[in-house]
Motif scaffolding. Structure first.
Motif, short mmCIF file in Angstrom:
data_model
loop_
_atom_site.label_atom_id
_atom_site.label_comp_id
_atom_site.label_asym_id
_atom_site.label_seq_id
_atom_site.Cartn_x
_atom_site.Cartn_y
_atom_site.Cartn_z
N ILE A 55 0.88 -1.18 0.00
CA ILE A 55 0.00 0.00 0.00
C ILE A 55 0.90 1.22 0.00
O ILE A 55 1.71 1.41 0.91
N VAL A 56 0.76 2.06 -1.04
CA VAL A 56 1.64 3.22 -1.16
C VAL A 56 0.90 4.55 -0.98
O VAL A 56 1.53 5.59 -0.85
N ASP A 57 -0.43 4.51 -0.98
CA ASP A 57 -1.19 5.74 -0.75
C ASP A 57 -2.55 5.39 -0.19
O ASP A 57 -3.08 4.31 -0.42
N TYR A 58 -3.13 6.35 0.54
CA TYR A 58 -4.37 6.14 1.27
C TYR A 58 -5.21 7.40 1.16
O TYR A 58 -4.69 8.51 1.34
N LEU A 59 -6.49 7.24 0.89
CA LEU A 59 -7.39 8.39 0.81
C LEU A 59 -8.74 8.01 1.41
O LEU A 59 -9.33 6.99 1.04
N PHE A 74 -13.00 4.42 1.00
CA PHE A 74 -11.57 4.69 0.90
C PHE A 74 -11.07 4.34 -0.49
O PHE A 74 -11.67 3.54 -1.20
N LYS A 75 -9.93 4.94 -0.83
CA LYS A 75 -9.21 4.52 -2.03
C LYS A 75 -7.75 4.32 -1.62
O LYS A 75 -7.12 5.21 -1.05
N LEU A 76 -7.26 3.12 -1.88
CA LEU A 76 -5.86 2.81 -1.62
C LEU A 76 -5.15 2.59 -2.94
O LEU A 76 -5.73 2.05 -3.88
N TRP A 77 -3.90 3.02 -3.00
CA TRP A 77 -3.08 2.79 -4.19
C TRP A 77 -2.07 1.72 -3.84
O TRP A 77 -1.38 1.81 -2.81
N LEU A 78 -2.01 0.68 -4.69
CA LEU A 78 -1.15 -0.47 -4.41
C LEU A 78 -0.06 -0.60 -5.47
O LEU A 78 -0.27 -0.27 -6.64
N ARG A 79 1.08 -1.09 -5.02
CA ARG A 79 2.19 -1.37 -5.94
C ARG A 79 2.52 -2.86 -5.81
O ARG A 79 2.98 -3.31 -4.76
N GLY A 80 2.25 -3.58 -6.89
CA GLY A 80 2.57 -5.00 -6.94
C GLY A 80 3.85 -5.24 -7.70
O GLY A 80 4.52 -4.30 -8.13
N LYS A 81 4.18 -6.49 -7.90
CA LYS A 81 5.40 -6.83 -8.63
C LYS A 81 5.31 -6.43 -10.09
O LYS A 81 6.28 -6.05 -10.71
N GLU A 82 4.12 -6.52 -10.66
CA GLU A 82 3.96 -6.28 -12.09
C GLU A 82 3.21 -4.99 -12.43
O GLU A 82 3.27 -4.54 -13.56
N LYS A 83 2.47 -4.41 -11.48
CA LYS A 83 1.68 -3.22 -11.81
C LYS A 83 1.35 -2.41 -10.58
O LYS A 83 1.48 -2.88 -9.45
N GLU A 84 0.92 -1.18 -10.83
CA GLU A 84 0.35 -0.33 -9.80
C GLU A 84 -1.12 -0.15 -10.12
O GLU A 84 -1.49 -0.04 -11.29
N PHE A 85 -1.94 -0.11 -9.09
CA PHE A 85 -3.38 0.04 -9.30
C PHE A 85 -4.05 0.56 -8.04
O PHE A 85 -3.49 0.50 -6.94
N GLY A 86 -5.24 1.09 -8.23
CA GLY A 86 -6.02 1.58 -7.12
C GLY A 86 -7.10 0.58 -6.74
O GLY A 86 -7.52 -0.24 -7.56
#
Length: 110
Positions: A55-59, A74-86
């Motif tokens: 989890i790289v961002d939180y709203l 809430f909206k969380l921004w995630l960074r995985g091994k292959e992609k970033e997504f909300g």
């Protein structure tokens, strides 16, 4: 030699003690916002659903009240091994008991 002159000149500057009083620091001592508890629930549920993503961002988007239930959004921004997504997370719970009724997830690329 100039260093010695600088030290000598600075030694004549007045030194004022600094005092920190609780009333001077409201941002550090304020109570957590009402949604903070649900934000922790949202992050924990997200970690369980997406264990390999960070989890790289939180709203906190807002709160919706209907009859005896509340939905924290809430909206969380995630960074995985292959992609970033909300991920949009809605936590619906009973207003009086805080009993969770449902947690929903919706992925987004924005």
């Amino acid at each position: 030699m100039w260093k010695l002159a600088l030290i000598f000149a600075l030694s004549f500057l007045p030194i004022q003690p600094v005092s920190i009083i609780a009333g001077d620091m409201p941002s550090l001592l304020e109570e957590a916002p009402p949604y903070a508890k649900w934000g922790r629930v949202a992050m924990q549920a997200t970690k369980e659903k997406y264990p390999s993503a960070a989890i790289v961002d939180y709203l906190h988007i807002g709160r919706e009240i209907k009859n005896d239930t509340v939905t924290e959004k809430f909206k969380l921004w995630l960074r995985g091994k292959e992609k970033e997504f909300g991920v949009y997370i809605n936590i619906q719970f009973e207003e009086k008991t805080d009993k969770i009724i449902e947690i929903t997830f919706e992925e987004t690329d924005r």
